[in-house]
Design a protein around this motif. Sequence first.
Motif, PDB file in Angstrom:
ATOM      1  N   ALA A  60       0.853  -1.195   0.000  1.00  0.00           N
ATOM      2  CA  ALA A  60       0.000   0.000   0.000  1.00  0.00           C
ATOM      3  C   ALA A  60       0.886   1.242   0.000  1.00  0.00           C
ATOM      4  CB  ALA A  60      -0.893  -0.015   1.237  1.00  0.00           C
ATOM      5  N   PHE A  61       0.445   2.256  -0.720  1.00  0.00           N
ATOM      6  CA  PHE A  61       1.167   3.524  -0.729  1.00  0.00           C
ATOM      7  C   PHE A  61       0.211   4.638  -1.106  1.00  0.00           C
ATOM      8  CE2 PHE A  61       1.516   1.946  -5.052  1.00  0.00           C
ATOM      9  CZ  PHE A  61       1.195   3.052  -5.815  1.00  0.00           C
ATOM     10  N   VAL A  62       0.577   5.835  -0.730  1.00  0.00           N
ATOM     11  CA  VAL A  62      -0.078   7.061  -1.187  1.00  0.00           C
ATOM     12  C   VAL A  62       1.062   8.030  -1.451  1.00  0.00           C
ATOM     13  CG1 VAL A  62      -1.628   8.962  -0.616  1.00  0.00           C
ATOM     14  CG2 VAL A  62      -2.165   6.645   0.188  1.00  0.00           C
ATOM     15  N   LEU A  63       1.226   8.408  -2.720  1.00  0.00           N
ATOM     16  CA  LEU A  63       2.343   9.267  -3.118  1.00  0.00           C
ATOM     17  C   LEU A  63       1.837  10.421  -3.975  1.00  0.00           C
ATOM     18  CD1 LEU A  63       4.979   6.548  -4.105  1.00  0.00           C
ATOM     19  CD2 LEU A  63       5.091   8.085  -2.134  1.00  0.00           C
ATOM     20  N   PRO A  64       2.539  11.555  -3.893  1.00  0.00           N
ATOM     21  CA  PRO A  64       2.178  12.674  -4.769  1.00  0.00           C
ATOM     22  C   PRO A  64       2.641  12.415  -6.201  1.00  0.00           C
ATOM     23  CG  PRO A  64       4.092  13.246  -3.455  1.00  0.00           C
ATOM     24  CD  PRO A  64       3.639  11.892  -2.987  1.00  0.00           C
ATOM     25  N   VAL A  65       1.982  13.076  -7.114  1.00  0.00           N
ATOM     26  CA  VAL A  65       2.367  13.029  -8.524  1.00  0.00           C
ATOM     27  C   VAL A  65       3.433  14.101  -8.743  1.00  0.00           C
ATOM     28  CG1 VAL A  65       1.539  13.395 -10.888  1.00  0.00           C
ATOM     29  CG2 VAL A  65       0.118  12.159  -9.229  1.00  0.00           C
TER      30      VAL A  65
ATOM     31  N   VAL B 295      -1.864   9.783  -5.267  1.00  0.00           N
ATOM     32  CA  VAL B 295      -2.285   8.547  -5.914  1.00  0.00           C
ATOM     33  C   VAL B 295      -1.924   7.391  -4.986  1.00  0.00           C
ATOM     34  CG1 VAL B 295      -1.918   7.007  -7.893  1.00  0.00           C
ATOM     35  CG2 VAL B 295      -2.027   9.485  -8.233  1.00  0.00           C
ATOM     36  N   SER B 296      -2.862   6.476  -4.833  1.00  0.00           N
ATOM     37  CA  SER B 296      -2.620   5.306  -3.983  1.00  0.00           C
ATOM     38  C   SER B 296      -2.509   4.054  -4.846  1.00  0.00           C
ATOM     39  CB  SER B 296      -3.767   5.134  -2.985  1.00  0.00           C
ATOM     40  OG  SER B 296      -4.930   4.679  -3.647  1.00  0.00           O
ATOM     41  N   GLY B 297      -2.034   2.996  -4.242  1.00  0.00           N
ATOM     42  CA  GLY B 297      -1.988   1.715  -4.928  1.00  0.00           C
ATOM     43  C   GLY B 297      -3.379   1.261  -5.339  1.00  0.00           C
ATOM     44  N   ASP B 298      -4.371   1.552  -4.516  1.00  0.00           N
ATOM     45  CA  ASP B 298      -5.752   1.196  -4.851  1.00  0.00           C
ATOM     46  C   ASP B 298      -6.223   1.921  -6.106  1.00  0.00           C
ATOM     47  OD1 ASP B 298      -5.934  -0.532  -2.707  1.00  0.00           O
ATOM     48  OD2 ASP B 298      -6.883   0.942  -1.383  1.00  0.00           O
ATOM     49  N   ASP B 299      -5.751   3.150  -6.326  1.00  0.00           N
ATOM     50  CA  ASP B 299      -6.127   3.906  -7.522  1.00  0.00           C
ATOM     51  C   ASP B 299      -5.621   3.225  -8.790  1.00  0.00           C
ATOM     52  OD1 ASP B 299      -7.323   5.901  -5.953  1.00  0.00           O
ATOM     53  OD2 ASP B 299      -5.463   7.078  -5.872  1.00  0.00           O
ATOM     54  N   LEU B 300      -4.515   2.491  -8.695  1.00  0.00           N
ATOM     55  CA  LEU B 300      -3.920   1.841  -9.859  1.00  0.00           C
ATOM     56  C   LEU B 300      -4.496   0.451 -10.114  1.00  0.00           C
ATOM     57  CD1 LEU B 300      -0.183   2.851  -9.337  1.00  0.00           C
ATOM     58  CD2 LEU B 300      -1.882   3.922 -10.833  1.00  0.00           C
ATOM     59  N   ARG B 301      -5.180  -0.104  -9.120  1.00  0.00           N
ATOM     60  CA  ARG B 301      -5.721  -1.454  -9.251  1.00  0.00           C
ATOM     61  C   ARG B 301      -6.837  -1.477 -10.292  1.00  0.00           C
ATOM     62  NH1 ARG B 301      -6.494  -3.680  -3.724  1.00  0.00           N
ATOM     63  NH2 ARG B 301      -4.256  -3.425  -3.694  1.00  0.00           N
ATOM     64  N   GLY B 302      -6.977  -2.614 -10.960  1.00  0.00           N
ATOM     65  CA  GLY B 302      -8.014  -2.780 -11.969  1.00  0.00           C
ATOM     66  C   GLY B 302      -7.431  -3.009 -13.350  1.00  0.00           C
TER      67      GLY B 302
ATOM     68  N   ASP C 264      -5.055  -7.195 -10.493  1.00  0.00           N
ATOM     69  CA  ASP C 264      -5.506  -7.413  -9.114  1.00  0.00           C
ATOM     70  C   ASP C 264      -4.558  -6.791  -8.097  1.00  0.00           C
ATOM     71  OD1 ASP C 264      -7.789  -8.893  -9.894  1.00  0.00           O
ATOM     72  OD2 ASP C 264      -6.548 -10.705 -10.098  1.00  0.00           O
ATOM     73  N   GLY C 265      -3.486  -6.149  -8.593  1.00  0.00           N
ATOM     74  CA  GLY C 265      -2.517  -5.527  -7.698  1.00  0.00           C
ATOM     75  C   GLY C 265      -1.450  -6.479  -7.204  1.00  0.00           C
ATOM     76  N   ILE C 266      -1.309  -7.628  -7.856  1.00  0.00           N
ATOM     77  CA  ILE C 266      -0.304  -8.633  -7.474  1.00  0.00           C
ATOM     78  C   ILE C 266       0.977  -8.399  -8.273  1.00  0.00           C
ATOM     79  CG2 ILE C 266       0.224 -11.106  -7.340  1.00  0.00           C
ATOM     80  CD1 ILE C 266      -2.121 -10.254  -5.550  1.00  0.00           C
ATOM     81  N   ILE C 267       2.098  -8.384  -7.571  1.00  0.00           N
ATOM     82  CA  ILE C 267       3.405  -8.258  -8.242  1.00  0.00           C
ATOM     83  C   ILE C 267       3.728  -9.613  -8.868  1.00  0.00           C
ATOM     84  CG2 ILE C 267       5.872  -7.841  -7.955  1.00  0.00           C
ATOM     85  CD1 ILE C 267       5.117  -6.002  -5.582  1.00  0.00           C
ATOM     86  N   VAL C 268       3.902  -9.633 -10.185  1.00  0.00           N
ATOM     87  CA  VAL C 268       4.156 -10.904 -10.870  1.00  0.00           C
ATOM     88  C   VAL C 268       5.578 -11.031 -11.413  1.00  0.00           C
ATOM     89  CG1 VAL C 268       1.727 -11.287 -11.438  1.00  0.00           C
ATOM     90  CG2 VAL C 268       3.167 -10.041 -13.033  1.00  0.00           C
ATOM     91  N   TRP C 269       6.315  -9.915 -11.451  1.00  0.00           N
ATOM     92  CA  TRP C 269       7.669  -9.960 -12.005  1.00  0.00           C
ATOM     93  C   TRP C 269       8.440  -8.747 -11.517  1.00  0.00           C
ATOM     94  CZ3 TRP C 269       9.976  -6.653 -15.781  1.00  0.00           C
ATOM     95  CH2 TRP C 269      11.152  -7.143 -16.379  1.00  0.00           C
ATOM     96  N   LYS C 270       9.742  -8.950 -11.358  1.00  0.00           N
ATOM     97  CA  LYS C 270      10.620  -7.854 -10.945  1.00  0.00           C
ATOM     98  C   LYS C 270      11.946  -7.991 -11.680  1.00  0.00           C
ATOM     99  CE  LYS C 270      13.083  -5.955  -6.957  1.00  0.00           C
ATOM    100  NZ  LYS C 270      13.378  -6.123  -5.529  1.00  0.00           N
TER     101      LYS C 270
END
Length: 187
Positions: A52-57, A65-72, A157-163
């Motif tokens: 989870a994060f909330v960061l400025p643009v 913008v939060s991690g939830d805002d990017l989900r979907g 779904d907000g899952i990290i699949v690769w790094k």
Amino acid sequence: MSAPGSRSARARWLPLIVFGAILSLLAAGVWLSRDPDRNALPSPLIGKLAPAFVLPVLGEPERLVSGDDLRGAPYLLNVWGSWCPGCREEHAVIEAFARTQRLPVIGFNWKDEPEDATRWLAQFGNPYALVLADYDGRAAIDWGIYGAPETFLVDGDGIIVWKHVGPMTDAVVRDQLLRQLDRLDIR
């Protein structure tokens, strides 16, 4: 009981044995460094929900913008800084990938001055759909970021699949990232 003189014989061989062991370790290190996938460090976050994060643009400090805002929808999160030589090295690759519009590339500007980051993007181009600014580096800790550049693929779904750790290259995009996108059926 040991034979007389056997202890001194062992003592004479000990430095040679230690030297041989060190030489073997060095040779193994050189051999392992030839692995083209050496930057694919395992991450404890693979297969888990992105932190989870909330960061400025960047450039819009009042817009958070939060991690939830990017989900979907899936996205590629690229950690960079204007101070980072590897980020400059990979920038053309990130730009080329972003032009494919296969998925949004989100910039994660890490421990940078806003003016420096903005100037850097103006000079080299801005491939990012959005640039988040982690000025103090606190959000990066939760992501397990320890250097730049680093790149994460996050599914819808907000899952990290690769790094990937280190500069992205055409080969990394072709041999790793695109395979992940195909596996996830991201067209």
